[in-house]
Design a protein around this motif. Sequence first.
Motif, mmCIF file in Angstrom:
data_model
loop_
_atom_site.group_PDB
_atom_site.id
_atom_site.type_symbol
_atom_site.label_atom_id
_atom_site.label_comp_id
_atom_site.label_asym_id
_atom_site.label_seq_id
_atom_site.Cartn_x
_atom_site.Cartn_y
_atom_site.Cartn_z
ATOM 1 N N THR A 2 0.849 -1.183 0.000
ATOM 2 C CA THR A 2 0.000 0.000 0.000
ATOM 3 C C THR A 2 0.882 1.229 0.000
ATOM 4 O OG1 THR A 2 -1.683 -1.163 1.263
ATOM 5 C CG2 THR A 2 -1.798 1.230 1.242
ATOM 6 N N VAL A 3 0.567 2.165 -0.883
ATOM 7 C CA VAL A 3 1.331 3.398 -0.980
ATOM 8 C C VAL A 3 0.503 4.523 -0.376
ATOM 9 C CG1 VAL A 3 2.364 5.066 -2.561
ATOM 10 C CG2 VAL A 3 2.508 2.624 -3.058
ATOM 11 N N ILE A 5 -0.550 8.133 -0.239
ATOM 12 C CA ILE A 5 -0.533 9.212 -1.216
ATOM 13 C C ILE A 5 -0.385 10.545 -0.480
ATOM 14 C CG2 ILE A 5 -1.821 10.397 -3.035
ATOM 15 C CD1 ILE A 5 -0.946 7.640 -3.884
ATOM 16 N N GLY A 9 0.353 14.230 -4.417
ATOM 17 C CA GLY A 9 -0.168 13.091 -5.166
ATOM 18 C C GLY A 9 -1.680 13.144 -5.286
ATOM 19 N N ARG A 44 0.535 7.139 -12.069
ATOM 20 C CA ARG A 44 1.955 6.821 -11.919
ATOM 21 C C ARG A 44 2.709 8.047 -11.422
ATOM 22 N NH1 ARG A 44 6.407 7.533 -14.712
ATOM 23 N NH2 ARG A 44 5.341 8.471 -16.473
ATOM 24 N N GLU A 47 1.983 8.608 -7.701
ATOM 25 C CA GLU A 47 2.764 7.699 -6.857
ATOM 26 C C GLU A 47 4.220 8.165 -6.788
ATOM 27 O OE1 GLU A 47 4.014 3.035 -6.902
ATOM 28 O OE2 GLU A 47 1.992 3.546 -7.577
ATOM 29 N N LYS A 48 4.749 8.593 -7.907
ATOM 30 C CA LYS A 48 6.139 9.048 -7.969
ATOM 31 C C LYS A 48 6.362 10.264 -7.072
ATOM 32 C CE LYS A 48 9.575 10.605 -11.354
ATOM 33 N NZ LYS A 48 9.802 10.887 -12.770
ATOM 34 N N SER A 50 4.564 11.215 -4.583
ATOM 35 C CA SER A 50 4.342 10.829 -3.188
ATOM 36 C C SER A 50 5.594 10.194 -2.601
ATOM 37 C CB SER A 50 3.161 9.864 -3.078
ATOM 38 O OG SER A 50 1.965 10.540 -3.365
ATOM 39 N N ARG A 51 6.234 9.350 -3.386
ATOM 40 C CA ARG A 51 7.488 8.738 -2.913
ATOM 41 C C ARG A 51 8.562 9.799 -2.711
ATOM 42 N NH1 ARG A 51 7.752 4.673 -7.249
ATOM 43 N NH2 ARG A 51 6.093 3.252 -6.766
#
Length: 65
Positions: A2-3, A5, A9, A44, A47-48, A50-51
């Motif tokens: 689970t990511v 956000i 994001g 995508r 997600e990027k 957020s990371r």
Amino acid sequence: MTVQIAQRGKAYLETVRTLLRTAQTMIDSVIARRLKALADDYPRQAEKVSRLDSTKALARSAAKS
């Protein structure tokens, strides 16, 4: 996996919803397909970023320690 956000994001995902709504109401099918393709890439990107935001927050936290 689970990511989580991040706020930025979430803004990307809101943009996706707007792009998809707009694409669905478009009469010009070429433009609608382009908007759909753009919208397909946004999750995508969300997600990027957020990371990246999480990594930056951890680095700031570690620097303060």
